[in-house]
Design a protein around this motif. Sequence first.
Motif, PDB file in Angstrom:
ATOM      1  N   PHE A   4       0.832  -1.208   0.000  1.00 39.43           N
ATOM      2  CA  PHE A   4       0.000   0.000   0.000  1.00 39.43           C
ATOM      3  C   PHE A   4       0.869   1.261   0.000  1.00 39.43           C
ATOM      4  N   ASN A   5       1.917   1.245   0.806  1.00 40.68           N
ATOM      5  CA  ASN A   5       2.777   2.419   0.929  1.00 40.68           C
ATOM      6  C   ASN A   5       3.499   2.728  -0.383  1.00 40.68           C
ATOM      7  N   SER A   6       3.957   1.675  -1.076  1.00 39.82           N
ATOM      8  CA  SER A   6       4.678   1.878  -2.336  1.00 39.82           C
ATOM      9  C   SER A   6       3.745   2.331  -3.459  1.00 39.82           C
ATOM     10  N   TYR A   7       2.448   2.027  -3.325  1.00 37.79           N
ATOM     11  CA  TYR A   7       1.480   2.443  -4.348  1.00 37.79           C
ATOM     12  C   TYR A   7       0.565   3.562  -3.827  1.00 37.79           C
ATOM     13  N   MET A   8       1.102   4.402  -2.937  1.00 38.09           N
ATOM     14  CA  MET A   8       0.294   5.462  -2.342  1.00 38.09           C
ATOM     15  C   MET A   8      -0.253   6.413  -3.398  1.00 38.09           C
ATOM     16  N   SER A   9       0.518   6.708  -4.428  1.00 41.87           N
ATOM     17  CA  SER A   9       0.037   7.631  -5.465  1.00 41.87           C
ATOM     18  C   SER A   9      -1.198   7.067  -6.165  1.00 41.87           C
ATOM     19  N   LYS A  10      -1.247   5.740  -6.343  1.00 41.27           N
ATOM     20  CA  LYS A  10      -2.423   5.117  -6.964  1.00 41.27           C
ATOM     21  C   LYS A  10      -3.624   5.164  -6.017  1.00 41.27           C
ATOM     22  N   LEU A  11      -3.372   4.979  -4.724  1.00 43.01           N
ATOM     23  CA  LEU A  11      -4.471   5.089  -3.754  1.00 43.01           C
ATOM     24  C   LEU A  11      -5.086   6.484  -3.801  1.00 43.01           C
ATOM     25  N   GLU A  12      -4.217   7.493  -3.870  1.00 44.81           N
ATOM     26  CA  GLU A  12      -4.715   8.867  -3.913  1.00 44.81           C
ATOM     27  C   GLU A  12      -5.462   9.137  -5.212  1.00 44.81           C
ATOM     28  N   LYS A  13      -4.973   8.577  -6.318  1.00 42.66           N
ATOM     29  CA  LYS A  13      -5.657   8.750  -7.598  1.00 42.66           C
ATOM     30  C   LYS A  13      -7.009   8.049  -7.583  1.00 42.66           C
ATOM     31  N   LEU A  19     -10.936   3.700   1.348  1.00 47.14           N
ATOM     32  CA  LEU A  19      -9.642   4.281   0.980  1.00 47.14           C
ATOM     33  C   LEU A  19      -9.134   5.224   2.067  1.00 47.14           C
ATOM     34  N   LYS A  20     -10.026   6.019   2.627  1.00 46.76           N
ATOM     35  CA  LYS A  20      -9.633   6.951   3.688  1.00 46.76           C
ATOM     36  C   LYS A  20      -9.073   6.198   4.890  1.00 46.76           C
ATOM     37  N   GLN A  21      -9.718   5.065   5.242  1.00 50.39           N
ATOM     38  CA  GLN A  21      -9.236   4.250   6.372  1.00 50.39           C
ATOM     39  C   GLN A  21      -7.908   3.579   6.053  1.00 50.39           C
ATOM     40  N   VAL A  22      -7.757   3.093   4.818  1.00 51.88           N
ATOM     41  CA  VAL A  22      -6.502   2.445   4.404  1.00 51.88           C
ATOM     42  C   VAL A  22      -5.352   3.448   4.481  1.00 51.88           C
ATOM     43  N   ILE A  23      -5.559   4.639   3.908  1.00 47.45           N
ATOM     44  CA  ILE A  23      -4.490   5.647   3.891  1.00 47.45           C
ATOM     45  C   ILE A  23      -4.128   6.074   5.313  1.00 47.45           C
ATOM     46  N   ALA A  24      -5.117   6.176   6.198  1.00 50.38           N
ATOM     47  CA  ALA A  24      -4.831   6.536   7.596  1.00 50.38           C
ATOM     48  C   ALA A  24      -4.034   5.430   8.287  1.00 50.38           C
ATOM     49  N   GLY A  25      -4.430   4.164   8.068  1.00 50.86           N
ATOM     50  CA  GLY A  25      -3.710   3.033   8.682  1.00 50.86           C
ATOM     51  C   GLY A  25      -2.287   2.928   8.183  1.00 50.86           C
ATOM     52  N   VAL A  26      -2.093   3.140   6.882  1.00 48.57           N
ATOM     53  CA  VAL A  26      -0.747   3.078   6.299  1.00 48.57           C
ATOM     54  C   VAL A  26       0.099   4.236   6.825  1.00 48.57           C
ATOM     55  N   GLY A  27      -0.501   5.411   6.936  1.00 49.97           N
ATOM     56  CA  GLY A  27       0.236   6.571   7.449  1.00 49.97           C
ATOM     57  C   GLY A  27       0.707   6.372   8.879  1.00 49.97           C
ATOM     58  N   ALA A  28      -0.147   5.768   9.718  1.00 42.85           N
ATOM     59  CA  ALA A  28       0.231   5.516  11.118  1.00 42.85           C
ATOM     60  C   ALA A  28       1.405   4.536  11.190  1.00 42.85           C
ATOM     61  N   LEU A  29       1.369   3.494  10.374  1.00 38.23           N
ATOM     62  CA  LEU A  29       2.471   2.530  10.369  1.00 38.23           C
ATOM     63  C   LEU A  29       3.746   3.151   9.813  1.00 38.23           C
ATOM     64  N   GLU A  30       3.613   4.035   8.841  1.00 40.59           N
ATOM     65  CA  GLU A  30       4.788   4.705   8.274  1.00 40.59           C
ATOM     66  C   GLU A  30       5.486   5.538   9.350  1.00 40.59           C
ATOM     67  N   GLN A  31       4.719   6.204  10.210  1.00 42.30           N
ATOM     68  CA  GLN A  31       5.313   6.977  11.303  1.00 42.30           C
ATOM     69  C   GLN A  31       6.056   6.060  12.281  1.00 42.30           C
ATOM     70  N   GLU A  32       5.470   4.887  12.568  1.00 39.76           N
ATOM     71  CA  GLU A  32       6.129   3.936  13.471  1.00 39.76           C
ATOM     72  C   GLU A  32       7.451   3.447  12.884  1.00 39.76           C
ATOM     73  N   HIS A  33       7.461   3.187  11.585  1.00 38.81           N
ATOM     74  CA  HIS A  33       8.697   2.734  10.933  1.00 38.81           C
ATOM     75  C   HIS A  33       9.766   3.827  10.969  1.00 38.81           C
ATOM     76  N   ALA A  34       9.352   5.068  10.730  1.00 40.17           N
ATOM     77  CA  ALA A  34      10.312   6.173  10.765  1.00 40.17           C
ATOM     78  C   ALA A  34      10.919   6.317  12.165  1.00 40.17           C
TER      79      ALA A  34
END
Length: 808
Positions: free
Chosen positions: A711-720, A754-769
């Motif tokens: 999901f994170n690598s295809y974030m631009s497609k999720l937004e589109k 999609l809104k829930q997916v992007i929020a879940g992916v964003g939260a995990l991205e912060q944890e990884h950072a």
Amino acid sequence: MATSSEALRAAPCEAKNLPSYPGPSKMRDCYCTVNLDQEEVFRTKIVEKSLCPFYGEDFYCEIPRSFRHLSFYIFDRDVFRRDSIIGKVAIQKEDLQKYHNRDTWFQLQHVDADSEVQGKVHLELRLSEVITDTGVVCHKLATRIVECQGLPIVNGQCDPYATVTLAGPFRSEAKKTKVKRKTNNPQFDEVFYFEVTRPCSYSKKSHFDFEEEDVDKLEIRVDLWNASNLKFGDEFLGELRIPLKVLRQSSSYEAWYFLQPRDNGSKSLKPDDLGSLRLNVVYTEDHVFSSDYYSPLRDLLLKSADVEPVSASAAHILGEVCREKQEAAVPLVRLLLHYGRVVPFISAIASAEVKRTQAAWTRCRDGKVVAGNHVLICQSHKPCEIDPVKLKDGENLENNMENLRQYVDRVFHAITESGVSCPTVMCDIFFSLREAAAKRFQGDPDVRYTAVSSFIFLRFFAPAILSPNLFQLTPHHTDPQTSRTLTLISKTVQTLGSLSKSKSASFKESYMATFYEFFNEQKYADAVKNFLDLISSSGRRDPKSVEQPILLKEGLMIKRAQGRKRFGMKNFKKRWFRLTNHEFTYHKSKGDQPLYSIPIENILAVEKLEEESFKMKNMFQVIQPERALYIQANNCVEAKDWIDILTKVSQCNQKRLTVYHPSAYLSGHWLCCRAPSDSAPGCSPCTGGLPANIQLDIDGDRETERIYSLFNSYMSKLEKMQEACGSKSVYDGPEQEEYSTFVIDDPQETYKTLKQVIAGVGALEQEHAQYKRDKFKKTKYGSQEHPIGDKSFQNYIRQQSETSTHSI
């Protein structure tokens, strides 16, 4: 706390412009190997008589150890069955992402001892003042070679030693360690002393105030060698060079170093001289957190089957945005399977696809195989060519047709009689698929069969017959004659299973249509229907009631004699191992009667065996009530595969151990804990000693982490896709061309997901950072985990320095 896991898919596709063989034919018989550093983990088939061989093979593995290079070697096999290296491609680990999942041509490089380097060295330096007998103070350097790890094995052995040299413009003084036999992880722990400054150069200002040339020009050089008994001399294993400037800040210094190639190696050939190799590499590294981090995204995926319409679910969206459907399907199916949600989700997908289908004959062409493992492979080599154009001299068309007919009959009967072995989860999927198709096409009485047959024969049995090595049904690639026979069998079985009305017309080749006349009897159609009825019956049996043992894995390994006889050598021998869901056996050779059998219920634990036990790599132990069976696999990937599958198949045994001995029992005691009794309880906790109700075969957190990465690598497609939902919701007009690739049945529901997916992916991205930042603060460059020379960590330090305020 995050755990790391790495996976690799490597596809050596083809080579071109290989150097011609110095003989009359000029052609070569070539194969390609995939190596972690220099350890071979996969080998392609041999392509005969070609300078542009096409391989087109895929290799997938979970990477069980650290590595620096992913290497591909092209070998030539001559008429005497000797293998010689033509060239290699070596990709550094930190560069793998550059070539991720795209075909790339690489120039083959020359292979010599100076370029074949792996392993690391632990070194300590200490500078001290020494007062001589005359009372004069001088400086001496103590160089301690502590140990090495991961040295290469050369010609089946590794007997390493090190030379330590203090070198400068006008001096070179060398010393040598003892040779350590039969180990690629030698413990040297030797100290060598060198006089660094002459007494006349001593200054009372500071004992670091050397003469300028001493500081700038002197260096310690450590060379690793493999002691050889052959006349060709010892093999170079790598070197490292440390300038004495490292001692300016402190009189002592200690660090791990990666070994480096020798910079004065033999000159490489021109890049074009050796040809090139086309590769497709997919490398993934996941940092898996504890389960609670994944709850929001995991729950969203698991409820996908309940979302109306299913195209608005998180699981369906994953398939829409991923470029390669398989990269999404594998972790998704495993996650759903782990939580018992795969049947309802596939049923929902099947129902949606059937509703979209306009004609019954087009249905289910994109079904995915979820699980299963059964097909009979032709082992003998009777001629079966039925194309008159391809017949060899002396072959008879009628005889070949009869040979092929017998093979097809054997394979067909093996398939149609295997219904009882079909996994229950597949039966449930086939049941829902059949019901959905029958409801959609009520006027077609055969749709309940063809919906399932097109799924299992086209997507499962036909590919497994055609390429048995890709399904782990054969350990090696089939020769060209057998491959052609399997192609003809696959075509015939696929047509038999399709229950097509005009079967002869389904063949493009007239000779296949002629051959198929053998099978135009009603008994074949009846057998297929009976088989399909059996596998598409929901909840019909307990899988443990299957009497016929199912083959899970087999292959050649080396085992140590168990000492069941009172007298006799406990030596090592090659044996053919075979694992079914009933027993683990070994045989003198494939097809022979078993020499020894371990019932699955007698396996108490399966664990790695420490290399120092027998000075052998890739060993593991199968622990039974009375003794342990010690086995050596061919490479680290094979060892991991055997340990994993043996652990899985014995995970429900009630007497599983919680502790074990990581080393062998030799010379009257356990090497690990020195306990004298061979029945002494283990001294280390078992890695697989989990409760029987835990599913070891699937890690739900890891699969969710993999899906997060996608999901994170295809974030631009999720937004589109979000934009497309908004456009359809507001205007409900003609789709814009850039949005037409997405299936969106309900824009509002899809937008919500999609809104829930992007929020879940964003939260995990912060944890990884945050995890990376914390790891960066705690990790020392030059540690055992990140030795000096680790370019990936150097790049990471550089990135962090650019984005962080703290200094390194």
